[in-house]
Design a protein around this motif. Structure first.
Motif, short mmCIF file in Angstrom:
data_model
loop_
_atom_site.label_atom_id
_atom_site.label_comp_id
_atom_site.label_asym_id
_atom_site.label_seq_id
_atom_site.Cartn_x
_atom_site.Cartn_y
_atom_site.Cartn_z
N GLY A 140 0.79 -1.24 0.00
CA GLY A 140 0.00 0.00 0.00
C GLY A 140 0.81 1.28 0.00
O GLY A 140 0.25 2.38 -0.03
N LEU A 141 2.16 1.18 0.04
CA LEU A 141 3.00 2.38 0.10
C LEU A 141 2.81 3.25 -1.14
O LEU A 141 2.84 2.75 -2.27
N LEU A 142 2.60 4.56 -0.93
CA LEU A 142 2.41 5.56 -1.98
C LEU A 142 1.19 5.26 -2.86
O LEU A 142 1.16 5.59 -4.04
N ARG A 143 0.18 4.65 -2.24
CA ARG A 143 -1.05 4.33 -2.98
C ARG A 143 -2.30 4.86 -2.28
O ARG A 143 -3.40 4.37 -2.51
N SER A 144 -2.15 5.87 -1.43
CA SER A 144 -3.33 6.35 -0.69
C SER A 144 -4.22 7.22 -1.58
O SER A 144 -3.75 7.86 -2.53
N GLY A 145 -5.51 7.24 -1.23
CA GLY A 145 -6.46 8.08 -1.96
C GLY A 145 -6.11 9.55 -1.87
O GLY A 145 -6.33 10.32 -2.81
N LEU A 146 -5.53 9.94 -0.75
CA LEU A 146 -5.13 11.35 -0.56
C LEU A 146 -4.06 11.75 -1.57
O LEU A 146 -4.12 12.84 -2.15
N LEU A 147 -3.09 10.86 -1.82
CA LEU A 147 -2.04 11.16 -2.79
C LEU A 147 -2.61 11.23 -4.21
O LEU A 147 -2.19 12.07 -5.00
N VAL A 148 -3.55 10.36 -4.51
CA VAL A 148 -4.17 10.38 -5.85
C VAL A 148 -4.90 11.70 -6.07
O VAL A 148 -4.77 12.34 -7.11
N ASN A 149 -5.65 12.14 -5.06
CA ASN A 149 -6.34 13.43 -5.15
C ASN A 149 -5.34 14.57 -5.33
O ASN A 149 -5.56 15.48 -6.14
N ALA A 150 -4.26 14.53 -4.56
CA ALA A 150 -3.25 15.59 -4.64
C ALA A 150 -2.59 15.61 -6.02
O ALA A 150 -2.34 16.68 -6.58
N PHE A 151 -2.35 14.42 -6.57
CA PHE A 151 -1.74 14.34 -7.91
C PHE A 151 -2.67 14.94 -8.96
O PHE A 151 -2.25 15.76 -9.79
N LYS A 152 -3.94 14.55 -8.91
CA LYS A 152 -4.91 15.10 -9.87
C LYS A 152 -5.01 16.61 -9.74
O LYS A 152 -5.07 17.33 -10.74
N HIS A 153 -5.05 17.09 -8.50
CA HIS A 153 -5.19 18.52 -8.23
C HIS A 153 -4.05 19.31 -8.88
O HIS A 153 -4.28 20.35 -9.51
N ILE A 154 -2.82 18.80 -8.76
CA ILE A 154 -1.66 19.53 -9.28
C ILE A 154 -1.45 19.30 -10.77
O ILE A 154 -1.23 20.25 -11.53
N PHE A 155 -1.53 18.05 -11.21
CA PHE A 155 -1.11 17.74 -12.57
C PHE A 155 -2.24 17.65 -13.60
O PHE A 155 -1.97 17.75 -14.80
N THR A 156 -3.47 17.42 -13.17
CA THR A 156 -4.57 17.36 -14.14
C THR A 156 -5.36 18.65 -14.07
O THR A 156 -5.24 19.52 -14.92
N SER A 157 -6.16 18.78 -13.02
CA SER A 157 -6.86 20.05 -12.73
C SER A 157 -7.58 19.85 -11.42
O SER A 157 -7.97 18.73 -11.08
N PRO A 158 -7.79 20.93 -10.63
CA PRO A 158 -8.49 20.77 -9.35
C PRO A 158 -9.86 20.10 -9.49
O PRO A 158 -10.25 19.30 -8.65
N SER A 159 -10.57 20.39 -10.59
CA SER A 159 -11.91 19.81 -10.76
C SER A 159 -11.86 18.31 -11.05
O SER A 159 -12.83 17.59 -10.83
N SER A 160 -10.70 17.80 -11.53
CA SER A 160 -10.61 16.37 -11.86
C SER A 160 -10.59 15.50 -10.62
O SER A 160 -10.79 14.29 -10.71
#
Length: 241
Positions: A140-160
């Motif tokens: 489960g290391l580096l697979r948390s839902g929080l990290l996925v949200n943070a990645f989308k927020h920065i690299f895709t778009s906040p709305s994604s």
């Protein structure tokens, strides 16, 4: 070549790849012009990081609030003093893997500062379901839902983050030709998410309280460790799905 020089060389080569014409410009410039170019690049990087830090500070409160509920006590979206080990929710996420936040003695020492958390003591927020498996640290290391949200927020778009693409402009990843998740981007996102949950006011690599530089470096070192290649490849496949 020292390890630090190898790292810097790798970053420089990647920078030349990302910025068309930069190598030619550097080769044709005077020393003074090269310093000016480096200064502009550094200012751009600092500005982008500051934007990410500011956006994450507010958005992360939504992600850690259970759906349909509220946090008690309330955490202000733009105030950091009520975060870190001062709050039950952020404290549980920042608690180092291997320590039990539910243990009142440990919790009191974290809150009071008797237990100082170094950057190489990774928090539960990095793990899927915020659970650390002592028998299998990769689980489960580096697979948390929080990290996925943070990645989308920065690299895709906040709305994604809500899986409702409403953005009218391309995200950072598309703008910069980033077609897959990278080791450095996961590490950067983890560093930003961790900082957003702390009570620290200013993001600084030299801040010994958050110890962000050591945190960043130890994750990146693991992801670049040849001995961990098999686990890292599985992780990258998971992220790119």
């Amino acid at each position: 070549m020292k390890n630090s020089e190898r790292k810097e060389n790798k970053v420089f080569r990647e920078l030349l790849r990302l910025v068309p014409g930069l190598e030619t410009r550097l080769m044709e410039s005077s020393e003074e012009q090269v310093i000016s170019i480096a200064d502009m690049i550094q200012k751009g990087a600092n500005s982008a990081r500051a934007d990410d830090t500011k956006g994450m500070k507010s958005a992360i409160i939504d992600w850690i609030t259970p759906r349909g509920q509220s946090l008690t006590p309330h955490i202000h979206r733009n105030v950091k003093s009520g975060r870190g080990f001062n709050h039950e929710r952020t404290g549980a996420l920042l608690c180092p893997a291997g320590l039990d936040w539910a243990n009142t003695e440990i919790k009191a020492k974290l809150v009071g500062g008797q237990i100082q958390v170094a950057g190489d003591q990774w928090p539960l927020l990095l793990y899927a379901n915020y659970t650390y498996d002592a028998e299998d640290p990769w689980n489960g290391l580096l697979r948390s839902g929080l990290l996925v949200n943070a990645f989308k927020h920065i690299f895709t778009s906040p709305s994604s983050v809500d899986q409702e693409p409403k953005a009218t402009r391309s995200g950072n990843a598309r703008i910069h030709g980033m077609r897959s998740v990278t080791r450095a981007s996961i590490t950067y996102v983890a560093t930003q998410a961790r900082f957003a949950l702390t009570s620290a006011q200013v993001f600084s690599r030299s801040d010994l309280v958050t110890d962000s530089e050591r945190f960043y470096n130890t994750i990146l070192e693991l992801l670049n460790d040849p001995d961990e290649r098999e686990e890292v490849e599985l992780l990258m496949t998971w992220w790119n799905r």
